[in-house]
Write an enzyme that holds these catalytic residues in place. Structure first.
Site, PDB file in Angstrom:
ATOM      1  N   SER A 143       1.150  -1.334  -0.579  1.00 17.66           N
ATOM      2  CA  SER A 143       0.072  -0.032   0.478  1.00 17.66           C
ATOM      3  C   SER A 143       0.764   1.065   0.027  1.00 17.66           C
ATOM      4  O   SER A 143       2.328   1.224   0.252  1.00 17.66           O
ATOM      5  CB  SER A 143      -0.942  -0.126   0.937  1.00 17.66           C
ATOM      6  OG  SER A 143      -1.656   1.409   1.783  1.00 17.66           O
ATOM      7  N   TYR A 156      -2.570  -0.271  10.634  1.00  9.97           N
ATOM      8  CA  TYR A 156      -3.217  -0.698   9.388  1.00  9.97           C
ATOM      9  C   TYR A 156      -1.837  -0.526   7.985  1.00  9.97           C
ATOM     10  O   TYR A 156      -1.158  -1.370   7.859  1.00  9.97           O
ATOM     11  CB  TYR A 156      -4.175  -0.160   8.351  1.00  9.97           C
ATOM     12  CG  TYR A 156      -4.317  -0.426   6.948  1.00  9.97           C
ATOM     13  CD1 TYR A 156      -4.502  -1.567   6.855  1.00  9.97           C
ATOM     14  CD2 TYR A 156      -4.119   0.999   6.211  1.00  9.97           C
ATOM     15  CE1 TYR A 156      -5.085  -2.065   5.246  1.00  9.97           C
ATOM     16  CE2 TYR A 156      -3.614   0.403   4.877  1.00  9.97           C
ATOM     17  CZ  TYR A 156      -4.399  -1.097   4.339  1.00  9.97           C
ATOM     18  OH  TYR A 156      -4.155  -1.228   3.253  1.00  9.97           O
TER      19      TYR A 156
HETATM   20  O1  NJP Z   1     -10.316  -5.363  -0.623  1.00  9.74           O
HETATM   21  P1  NJP Z   1     -11.974  -6.406  -0.908  1.00  9.74           P
HETATM   22  P2  NJP Z   1      -9.101  -4.815  -2.179  1.00  9.74           P
HETATM   23  N1  NJP Z   1      -8.620 -14.948   4.468  1.00  9.74           N
HETATM   24  O2  NJP Z   1     -12.521  -5.410   0.076  1.00  9.74           O
HETATM   25  C1  NJP Z   1      -9.837 -11.415   1.247  1.00  9.74           C
HETATM   26  C2  NJP Z   1      -4.805  -3.810  -0.499  1.00  9.74           C
HETATM   27  N2  NJP Z   1      -4.944  -2.239  -0.498  1.00  9.74           N
HETATM   28  O3  NJP Z   1      -9.779  -6.017  -3.481  1.00  9.74           O
HETATM   29  O4  NJP Z   1     -12.500 -13.754   2.937  1.00  9.74           O
HETATM   30  C3  NJP Z   1      -8.510 -14.693   3.040  1.00  9.74           C
HETATM   31  O5  NJP Z   1     -12.669  -5.805  -2.244  1.00  9.74           O
HETATM   32  C4  NJP Z   1     -11.861 -10.742   1.115  1.00  9.74           C
HETATM   33  O6  NJP Z   1     -12.482 -12.183   1.030  1.00  9.74           O
HETATM   34  P3  NJP Z   1     -13.167 -12.694   2.275  1.00  9.74           P
HETATM   35  C5  NJP Z   1      -5.300  -4.264   0.492  1.00  9.74           C
HETATM   36  O7  NJP Z   1      -4.843  -3.638   1.589  1.00  9.74           O
HETATM   37  C6  NJP Z   1      -6.527  -1.793  -0.821  1.00  9.74           C
HETATM   38  O8  NJP Z   1      -9.215  -3.360  -2.178  1.00  9.74           O
HETATM   39  O9  NJP Z   1     -14.621 -13.333   0.925  1.00  9.74           O
HETATM   40  N3  NJP Z   1      -9.246 -14.130   2.597  1.00  9.74           N
HETATM   41  C7  NJP Z   1     -12.204  -9.919  -0.077  1.00  9.74           C
HETATM   42  O10 NJP Z   1     -11.625 -11.026  -1.387  1.00  9.74           O
HETATM   43  C8  NJP Z   1      -5.800  -5.182   0.620  1.00  9.74           C
HETATM   44  O11 NJP Z   1      -4.718  -6.446   1.007  1.00  9.74           O
HETATM   45  C9  NJP Z   1      -5.995  -0.402  -1.266  1.00  9.74           C
HETATM   46  O12 NJP Z   1     -14.526 -11.837   3.026  1.00  9.74           O
HETATM   47  C10 NJP Z   1      -9.567 -12.211   3.228  1.00  9.74           C
HETATM   48  C11 NJP Z   1     -10.207  -9.685  -0.105  1.00  9.74           C
HETATM   49  O13 NJP Z   1      -9.516 -10.088   0.805  1.00  9.74           O
HETATM   50  C12 NJP Z   1      -5.649  -5.970  -1.075  1.00  9.74           C
HETATM   51  O14 NJP Z   1      -5.031  -4.596  -1.481  1.00  9.74           O
HETATM   52  C13 NJP Z   1      -5.693   0.293  -1.520  1.00  9.74           C
HETATM   53  C14 NJP Z   1      -9.479 -12.522   4.751  1.00  9.74           C
HETATM   54  C15 NJP Z   1     -10.731  -8.198   0.330  1.00  9.74           C
HETATM   55  O15 NJP Z   1     -11.018  -7.705  -0.720  1.00  9.74           O
HETATM   56  C16 NJP Z   1      -6.813  -6.207  -1.558  1.00  9.74           C
HETATM   57  O16 NJP Z   1      -8.045  -4.924  -1.098  1.00  9.74           O
HETATM   58  C17 NJP Z   1      -4.337  -0.400  -0.523  1.00  9.74           C
HETATM   59  C18 NJP Z   1      -9.092 -14.132   5.082  1.00  9.74           C
HETATM   60  N4  NJP Z   1      -8.962 -13.907   6.930  1.00  9.74           N
HETATM   61  C19 NJP Z   1      -4.037  -1.305  -0.711  1.00  9.74           C
HETATM   62  N5  NJP Z   1      -9.410 -11.470   4.467  1.00  9.74           N
HETATM   63  C20 NJP Z   1      -7.385   0.038  -1.960  1.00  9.74           C
HETATM   64  N6  NJP Z   1      -9.204  -0.700  -2.519  1.00  9.74           N
HETATM   65  O17 NJP Z   1      -8.550   1.709  -1.084  1.00  9.74           O
HETATM   66  C21 NJP Z   1      -9.572 -10.118   4.156  1.00  9.74           C
HETATM   67  O18 NJP Z   1      -3.445   0.730  -0.244  1.00  9.74           O
HETATM   68  N7  NJP Z   1      -9.977 -11.559   3.071  1.00  9.74           N
END
Ligand code: NJP
Length: 255
Positions: A143, A156
């Site tokens: 990030s 975070y």
């Molecule tokens: O977020 P979101 P992003 N085990 O909420 C999964 C980074 N990032 O795509 O388990 C397995 O749409 C969750 O799946 P589910 C951010 O830190 C983002 O934006 O079904 N999976 C979902 O598929 C992250 O590392 C921004 O709830 C788990 C996914 O994670 C990455 O990008 C900016 C889980 C999250 O999808 C993807 O985020 C930045 C678990 N324990 C960095 N917990 C931004 N969007 O602005 C969650 O700087 N998931």
């Protein structure tokens, strides 16, 4: 040597950047293991991509906070698809924007267990097979918070600084092996991220009001590009922000 159809394992493939990355890699002929807690979403995404692109894809349950879940997912992925060559450490989240004096145990616990322990656990589990295969690539979703801090973001930002530390350490530890290490460090991307962080769609919408954020496909394109380059090329880090964002606190909004 790069296999004809490398197998990519994407964590958190149910929404956002993970889902978009699955779509981008499927179009380039990768076989896919898609993991998340929302099993129905990853399972139907895998079926859709297998049908559309003629690849092998499987979606199954994965909670990166749980060591047994990580091992079971990797075992099943390997049994169904063969050796995993590419790991996309994408699962991650932020909870709240509380200052240090107010931050709640449950929130920091979830961020640290997912963003820190989950990434370590997945990476450790996947590396031995990549070594044996003689070709691999590990991606880390860092990030802009890997590079700086802001009020209310201590935990975070700390977890994403950790991701940066593990990325750079791993590149030193694996020097000489045919495994590439890339971190992709986005600024504002409109996904479910802000809904999860702030607790409502309305509050999330306010984050992007009047500006044009990145979309998940923009980040997926960075990953697709980096993994497709010749083996001699290692893209260390991609820091990618919307044109409307100069820094955390400096966002151009048409109001
Ligand atoms: O977020 P979101 P992003 N085990 O909420 C999964 C980074 N990032 O795509 O388990 C397995 O749409 C969750 O799946 P589910 C951010 O830190 C983002 O934006 O079904 N999976 C979902 O598929 C992250 O590392 C921004 O709830 C788990 C996914 O994670 C990455 O990008 C900016 C889980 C999250 O999808 C993807 O985020 C930045 C678990 N324990 C960095 N917990 C931004 N969007 O602005 C969650 O700087 N998931």
């Amino acid at each position: 040597m790069r296999p004809e159809h490398p197998v990519a394992l994407i964590t958190g493939a149910s929404w956002g950047i993970g889902e978009a990355t699955a779509r981008a890699l499927a179009a380039d002929g990768f076989h896919l293991a898609l993991g998340a807690r929302s099993v129905e979403r990853v399972s139907s995404l895998a079926t859709e991509l297998a049908t559309t692109h003629g690849i092998q894809a499987w979606g199954g349950p994965l909670d990166v906070r749980d060591g047994d879940s990580v091992q079971a997912f990797l075992d099943q992925a390997t049994e169904r698809l063969g050796t995993v060559h590419v790991l996309v450490n994408n699962a991650g989240l932020a909870r709240g924007l509380d200052r240090i004096e107010d931050v709640r145990d449950a929130d920091w616990d979830e961020m640290i267990r997912t963003n820190v322990e989950g990434v370590l656990r997945m990476t450790r589990a996947c590396l031995p097979a990549m070594r044996r295969a003689g070709w691999g690539h590990v991606f880390f979703l860092g990030s802009t918070a890997s590079h700086g801090v802001y009020e209310g973001g201590a935990v975070y930002c700390g977890t994403k600084h950790f991701v940066r530390a593990i990325t750079e350490t791993l590149r030193l530890e694996l020097l000489g092996l045919p495994i590439r290490i890339t971190s992709v460090d986005p600024g504002m991307v409109e996904t479910e991220f802000s809904v999860t962080r702030l607790g409502s769609r309305e509050r999330a919408d306010a984050v992007y009001r009047g500006m044009e954020p990145l979309v998940a496909a923009d980040i997926a394109e960075c990953i697709r590009w980096a993994v497709g380059l010749p083996d001699r090329v290692n893209i260390d880090q991609i820091l990618v922000k919307p044109r409307d964002q100069a820094a955390f606190h400096r966002v151009h909004r048409q109001s």
